[in-house]
Design a protein around this motif. Structure first.
Motif, mmCIF file in Angstrom:
data_model
loop_
_atom_site.group_PDB
_atom_site.id
_atom_site.type_symbol
_atom_site.label_atom_id
_atom_site.label_comp_id
_atom_site.label_asym_id
_atom_site.label_seq_id
_atom_site.Cartn_x
_atom_site.Cartn_y
_atom_site.Cartn_z
ATOM 1 N N ARG A 51 3.227 24.697 -15.861
ATOM 2 C CA ARG A 51 3.981 23.986 -16.891
ATOM 3 C C ARG A 51 3.690 24.642 -18.235
ATOM 4 N NH1 ARG A 51 6.138 22.193 -12.866
ATOM 5 N NH2 ARG A 51 6.612 20.011 -12.424
ATOM 6 N N GLN B 273 19.037 27.900 2.057
ATOM 7 C CA GLN B 273 17.663 27.795 1.557
ATOM 8 C C GLN B 273 16.758 27.246 2.654
ATOM 9 O OE1 GLN B 273 16.868 26.232 -2.436
ATOM 10 N NE2 GLN B 273 19.047 25.821 -2.654
ATOM 11 N N ARG C 248 1.088 25.457 -9.447
ATOM 12 C CA ARG C 248 1.956 24.702 -10.355
ATOM 13 C C ARG C 248 1.824 25.245 -11.779
ATOM 14 N NH1 ARG C 248 1.984 18.443 -9.871
ATOM 15 N NH2 ARG C 248 4.193 18.511 -9.359
ATOM 16 N N ARG D 94 9.264 23.956 0.174
ATOM 17 C CA ARG D 94 10.427 24.688 0.726
ATOM 18 C C ARG D 94 10.341 24.984 2.216
ATOM 19 N NH1 ARG D 94 9.348 25.679 -5.034
ATOM 20 N NH2 ARG D 94 11.352 25.403 -6.027
ATOM 21 N N ARG E 31 2.882 15.519 -5.854
ATOM 22 C CA ARG E 31 4.253 15.909 -5.485
ATOM 23 C C ARG E 31 4.527 17.349 -5.907
ATOM 24 N NH1 ARG E 31 8.344 17.810 -7.258
ATOM 25 N NH2 ARG E 31 7.364 17.778 -9.300
ATOM 26 N N ARG E 32 5.034 18.139 -5.010
ATOM 27 C CA ARG E 32 5.504 19.481 -5.311
ATOM 28 C C ARG E 32 6.858 19.665 -4.643
ATOM 29 N NH1 ARG E 32 2.326 23.679 -6.740
ATOM 30 N NH2 ARG E 32 4.379 24.437 -7.387
ATOM 31 N N SER E 33 7.630 20.608 -5.151
ATOM 32 C CA SER E 33 8.856 20.961 -4.433
ATOM 33 C C SER E 33 8.437 21.844 -3.276
ATOM 34 C CB SER E 33 9.812 21.706 -5.374
ATOM 35 O OG SER E 33 10.248 20.836 -6.371
ATOM 36 N N CYS F 250 12.248 18.422 -1.621
ATOM 37 C CA CYS F 250 12.650 19.500 -2.533
ATOM 38 C C CYS F 250 14.039 19.153 -3.065
ATOM 39 C CB CYS F 250 12.698 20.856 -1.828
ATOM 40 S SG CYS F 250 13.076 22.200 -2.994
ATOM 41 N N PRO F 251 14.126 18.868 -4.382
ATOM 42 C CA PRO F 251 15.459 18.624 -4.939
ATOM 43 C C PRO F 251 16.181 19.959 -5.057
ATOM 44 C CG PRO F 251 13.829 18.616 -6.710
ATOM 45 C CD PRO F 251 13.083 18.873 -5.420
ATOM 46 N N MET F 252 17.472 19.969 -4.737
ATOM 47 C CA MET F 252 18.223 21.240 -4.808
ATOM 48 C C MET F 252 19.542 21.068 -5.539
ATOM 49 S SD MET F 252 17.728 22.598 -0.900
ATOM 50 C CE MET F 252 18.230 21.055 -0.178
ATOM 51 N N GLU F 253 19.827 22.040 -6.407
ATOM 52 C CA GLU F 253 21.177 22.109 -6.960
ATOM 53 C C GLU F 253 21.842 23.411 -6.523
ATOM 54 O OE1 GLU F 253 20.778 21.560 -11.178
ATOM 55 O OE2 GLU F 253 19.422 23.252 -11.398
ATOM 56 N N GLY F 254 21.135 24.167 -5.718
ATOM 57 C CA GLY F 254 21.707 25.394 -5.172
ATOM 58 C C GLY F 254 22.482 25.086 -3.905
#
Ligand SMILES: Cc1cc2nc3c(=O)[nH]c(=O)nc-3n(C[C@H](O)[C@H](O)[C@H](O)COP(=O)(O)O)c2cc1C
Length: 240
Positions: free
Chosen positions: A230, A72, A228, A18, A14-16, A188-192
């Motif tokens: 971390r 986005q 990735r 875009r 899993r990756r975000s 892709c989780p977004m808070e923008g």
């Protein structure tokens, strides 16, 4: 037929993403299946104070919503956008639903489980979730006073309740995203995003908050913006 990934494959792959494929024959039933799996996630007091709002690409609202995600690329190219709402406002109905379920499955009048459920969903949950002026400070004072004599949950203020509701919504979001990866899709989780305008556009309940908006689709290779990274594991996992 393509085999679903196993848990560790899904976690590591899993990756975000875009940028999503516009030509893929996107299967919305997988989104539904993964959301139904997400509902099985652990959640505080089993109150399930969240809600998913699906906005597929054929929705007349999708393009405007993508623009409110600050335009986005993850949002504009998404084949579906999933909003994860917190529904703190639903506490009373969901406490009752839990209580009724436990009562119905109890063996008899004096069942200990029912008594505990009555106390938990009838007294403790309302203590924590009810809202009136000054109650947040009062709850904190009660916790501090009781905490002088015995171990006590300290996170009882209105802010703490709000955080707790967001925790549960976020756990469900994670299950959803891992499910999507396991089934061959990316997210892709977004808070923008502009929460005020999004709430207005989708006519979301006043008592809700948007925990995140998740872009979904088949990822394009160029949708992964970098290798990735971390920080060292030793910094993130400590043993005491
Ligand atoms: C709560 C939350 C909000 C995020 N908001 C955005 C966002 O608005 N736009 C974006 O491109 N990525 C967003 N991300 C994705 C993170 O940037 C990403 O998860 C992080 O860089 C790690 O990369 P990975 O997911 O590929 O492992 C968000 C992630 C989380 C958990």
């Amino acid at each position: 037929m393509k085999q679903d990934l196993n848990f560790f494959e899904a976690v590591s792959q899993r990756r975000s993403v875009r940028v999503f494929d516009q030509t893929d024959n996107f299967d919305g039933t997988i989104v539904q299946k993964c959301l139904e799996a997400a509902i099985l996630s652990p959640n505080s007091s089993n109150l399930q104070l969240y809600q998913f709002v699906r906005v597929p690409e054929y929705s007349p609202l999708k393009d405007r919503l993508a623009q409110l995600c600050m335009g986005q690329k993850a949002a504009t190219t998404a084949r579906e956008l999933v909003l994860v709402l917190t529904r703190r406002d639903r506490w009373k109905a969901h406490a009752k639903a839990n209580f009724d379920f436990i009562s119905a499955s109890a063996s008899g009048e004096g069942d200990k489980k029912v008594k505990l459920a009555l106390r938990y969903y009838g007294k403790l949950v309302p203590m924590l979730y009810q809202k009136f002026p000054g109650w947040s400070v009062a709850k904190k004072l009660i916790a501090i006073t009781q905490g002088l004599r015995k171990p006590m949950v300290r996170e009882v203020s209105e802010t703490a309740v709000r955080i707790s509701v967001h925790k549960s919504a976020s756990l469900a979001s994670m299950t959803f995203m891992l499910g999507m990866k396991a089934a061959g899709y990316d997210t892709c989780p977004m808070e923008g995003f502009d929460s005020k305008r999004v709430k207005k556009l989708l006519n979301l309940p006043a008592g809700s908050e948007i925990a995140m908006i998740i872009a979904c689709g088949k990822g394009m290779p160029e949708g992964i913006y970098g290798e990735r990274f971390r920080v060292p594991t030793s910094e993130l996992i400590v043993v005491k």
